[in-house]
Design a protein around this motif. Structure first.
Motif, mmCIF file in Angstrom:
data_model
loop_
_atom_site.group_PDB
_atom_site.id
_atom_site.type_symbol
_atom_site.label_atom_id
_atom_site.label_comp_id
_atom_site.label_asym_id
_atom_site.label_seq_id
_atom_site.Cartn_x
_atom_site.Cartn_y
_atom_site.Cartn_z
ATOM 1 N N GLY A 161 0.844 -1.187 0.000
ATOM 2 C CA GLY A 161 0.000 0.000 0.000
ATOM 3 C C GLY A 161 0.881 1.239 0.000
ATOM 4 N N GLY A 200 -8.869 1.112 -3.505
ATOM 5 C CA GLY A 200 -7.907 0.266 -2.807
ATOM 6 C C GLY A 200 -8.230 -1.205 -2.933
ATOM 7 N N ARG A 201 -9.515 -1.533 -3.034
ATOM 8 C CA ARG A 201 -9.947 -2.927 -3.245
ATOM 9 C C ARG A 201 -11.313 -2.868 -3.903
ATOM 10 N NH1 ARG A 201 -12.447 -6.689 0.092
ATOM 11 N NH2 ARG A 201 -12.125 -5.412 1.945
ATOM 12 N N ARG A 233 -8.011 4.482 1.580
ATOM 13 C CA ARG A 233 -7.805 3.601 0.431
ATOM 14 C C ARG A 233 -6.752 2.540 0.759
ATOM 15 N NH1 ARG A 233 -7.200 7.102 -4.740
ATOM 16 N NH2 ARG A 233 -5.160 7.600 -3.869
ATOM 17 N N ALA A 234 -5.685 2.961 1.435
ATOM 18 C CA ALA A 234 -4.629 2.021 1.824
ATOM 19 C C ALA A 234 -5.121 1.073 2.911
ATOM 20 C CB ALA A 234 -3.402 2.790 2.298
ATOM 21 N N ARG A 252 -7.102 -1.679 1.410
ATOM 22 C CA ARG A 252 -6.257 -2.662 0.715
ATOM 23 C C ARG A 252 -5.669 -3.668 1.700
ATOM 24 N NH1 ARG A 252 -4.734 -2.815 -4.267
ATOM 25 N NH2 ARG A 252 -2.877 -3.940 -4.991
ATOM 26 N N PRO A 280 -2.618 -3.903 3.228
ATOM 27 C CA PRO A 280 -1.353 -4.460 2.734
ATOM 28 C C PRO A 280 -0.463 -4.932 3.880
ATOM 29 C CG PRO A 280 -1.204 -2.087 2.806
ATOM 30 C CD PRO A 280 -2.591 -2.426 3.260
ATOM 31 N N LEU A 318 3.842 -1.304 3.678
ATOM 32 C CA LEU A 318 3.297 0.037 3.513
ATOM 33 C C LEU A 318 4.435 1.005 3.185
ATOM 34 C CD1 LEU A 318 0.668 1.742 3.800
ATOM 35 C CD2 LEU A 318 1.316 2.106 6.194
#
Length: 620
Positions: free
Chosen positions: A439, A459-460, A511-512, A515, A517, A520
């Motif tokens: 991310g 993001g997804r 958004r991150a 996701r 992740p 990062l």
């Protein structure tokens, strides 16, 4: 060398999409696209031949009309005329049906060819590495989609003329000699000068078309730059300067267009003049024959002869259009295929593996990297980020911080060494599976024109509304989203212009978060925010980095004091590494940079000497 020649060469040198295949090769390659439309193309060609034959034969109907009228004069007999009229109406209906079917076929081929090429160009752009976009202007890429692709369809006009023009020239000439060989010979006197005019026009249009395409691309460059940077333009009151810059380039487009128009406008009347001259000569000679011997040539036959001669003259002019249209399509196809043939520097191995959920260990092992200039940007970089660890990159401008952050998601390929995730070289796994683990929250947030929901869901893409709301709350974005009358349906405007800097950053963080992740990358997201917005964003970032391997590009050293590891870069090398306390105690580059940012008369750090060369800017 003339000034005009120098201008053309300059344009070509600035245009990264200038054709490299050659027009003949580009047109040959285009034929494979047309082969996929061969059924429609075959139908179009058959209908074009039928239309051409109908055009030649239609004069015969006029002959019957005039001969019938001539025979019926004085007798009052109208039956033959009525039958001929009925036949003429039926023929007109049939001609209209053929015209509709022919145009529908060619329009179908044109639209599908444009659709295929435009989609292929757009998809190819997304397959390119970041270095591709680093060395190309947006306007040139947009020009390929908006100008070059539609121009390619000129090849269809050329194909139609290549079928119909020779057919009419040969068939019409046979009919002319069959009707009256003396008049046919008279009509041929204008063919040589017509051919010379066509050759001249083809060469001119080909050169001017290439110049026009390059000029159009530069106009789009200027437009894209100024519109996207309109706030800067207005802030410096440079509207007049930008307008003048745009007008200067637009004049180049206008000159190229007018040169092409001038050639075409010269060609048409001259060809028509020669064709008209031939018709006048035919009428003059034919009239003399009818006067001398009324039985040698009927009035209906003369009318048919003139109508066929007009068809032949039009076909001769269309032969010129073949070369012009092929030249235009060849230039455009050359540029399009040159773009499509650009190979991405990021190439997946055939046996590339799919990464599953990773722990998040990131290792840079003796990494060397250089951009296209060949000047080394990174030279022997080695460090490891353990799962869940926060590692900060610190250093002056140009030290390589952003470059390292770009190598982890493999935006670029390294020259030597290795970048590994969980011990797997990023070059050994698929790009998509790698980037799904990562991310990124950039300093300059990029939002797309759409709603808040659309931008968070980016993001997804399969996220539910409940997950979007949860991500927004984690990013401290829900409190301002709720205040908007339309909530998540609020339009953000192009590039998020309707949101404040802090709001945009929190949407990027949401958004991150969505996701989720394992790795990062944070390009200091608070450096341009006010204190209140910075506090909210920092709090959101603290929520985001929990249990994730985090790489921070540090511009403000105050934001990374608690990092597990700080890597200090200078001129592409690691000069020191450790935590904050260790680096301050070491009195090295980090210590001096820290003192530069936090120098205060009441601080014990103020007593330490600080060289002028050490006061280096941190933001890239």
């Amino acid at each position: 060398m003339s000034k005009r020649k120098r201008r053309t060469i300059s344009l070509g040198s600035e245009d990264a999409l200038a054709g490299q295949l050659g027009q003949r090769e580009a047109l040959k390659r285009l034929s494979s696209y047309l082969w996929e439309l061969r059924l429609a193309l075959g139908a179009g060609l058959v209908l074009t031949l039928i239309w051409s034959a109908v055009g030649i034969g239609f004069g015969g109907l006029a002959k019957v009309f005039f001969d019938t009228i001539q025979k019926a004069q004085g007798s009052g007999e109208l039956k033959s005329l009525n039958v001929t009229t009925a036949l003429a109406v039926s023929a007109m209906v049939g001609k209209g049906v053929i015209f509709f079917l022919q145009n529908f076929c060619w329009a179908y081929i044109s639209s599908h060819l444009t659709y295929r090429l435009r989609n292929e160009v757009y998809a190819h752009l997304h397959s390119q590495s970041m270095s591709f976009f680093d060395h190309r202007k947006t306007g040139q890429l947009l020009a390929s989609l908006s100008n070059d692709v539609p121009q390619v369809t000129n090849v269809l006009d050329a194909i139609q003329d290549m079928i119909s023009a020779p057919f009419i020239l040969v068939g019409g000439t046979i009919v002319l000699f069959w009707l009256n060989w003396q008049l046919a010979l008279v009509s041929m006197v204008c063919l040589p000068p017509t051919a010379l005019l066509i050759v001249w026009a083809t060469r001119k249009v080909q050169a001017y078309t290439q110049e026009l395409q390059a000029n159009r691309a530069q106009v789009l460059d200027i437009a894209e730059e100024t519109i996207s940077g309109i706030r800067v333009v207005k802030a410096f009151a440079n509207e007049r300067y930008e307008i003048q810059r745009f007008l200067r380039q637009s004049r180049g487009v206008m000159r190229s267009i007018m040169r092409t128009v001038r050639v075409k406008a010269t060609l048409r009347p001259m060809v028509e003049f020669l064709g008209g001259t031939a018709i006048i000569l035919v009428l003059w000679v034919g009239g003399q024959q009818m006067i001398a011997d009324p039985n040698s040539l009927t009035f209906g036959s003369l009318v048919w002869f003139v109508m066929v001669l007009q068809q032949v003259a039009d076909a001769a002019r269309n032969v010129g259009n073949i070369s012009v249209n092929l030249a235009t399509a060849g230039v455009a196809a050359d540029r399009v295929f040159t773009l499509i043939d650009q190979k991405s520097e990021i190439v997946e191995k055939p046996e590339a593996i799919e990464l599953g959920r990773v722990e998040g260990r990131v290792t840079l092992d003796r990494v060397r990297f250089a951009y296209r200039s060949g000047i080394p940007v990174l030279d022997g970089i080695s460090f490891t980020m353990e799962p869940g660890e926060v590692v900060a990159l610190v250093g002056p401008t140009g030290s390589g911080k952003t470059t390292i952050a770009s190598l982890v998601p493999r935006f670029y390929d390294i020259v030597d060494g290795a970048v590994k995730v969980d011990g797997i070289d990023v070059r050994d796994c698929t790009v998509e599976s790698l980037r799904k683990q990562i991310g990124i929250v950039p300093q300059e947030t990029v939002l797309f024109a759409g709603t808040l929901r659309d931008n968070i869901r980016y993001g997804r893409l399969d996220a539910t509304d409940a997950e979007i709301v949860a991500a927004a709350k984690t990013a401290n974005a829900w409190e301002f989203i709720e205040r908007f009358p339309d909530g998540l349906e609020t339009l953000v405007g192009e590039r998020g212009t309707r949101l404040s800097g802090g709001q945009k950053q929190r949407i990027a963080i949401a958004r991150a978060v969505l996701r989720n992740p394992r790795i990062l990358i944070l390009d200091e997201a608070t450096s341009s925010l006010d204190a209140q917005s910075e506090a909210l964003v920092q709090d959101a970032l603290q929520n985001l980095v929990k249990d994730r391997t985090t790489l921070v590009i540090a511009h403000r050293l105050s934001t990374i004091r608690n990092a597990d590891k700080i890597v200090v870069l200078k001129e592409g090398r690691i000069v020191e590494a450790g935590n904050h306390q260790q680096l301050i105690a070491g009195h090295g580059v980090y210590s001096k940079l820290y003192k530069t940012q936090f120098r205060d008369l009441d601080s014990p750090l103020a007593d330490a000497p600080l060289a002028l060369d050490d006061r280096l800017p941190l933001d890239e």
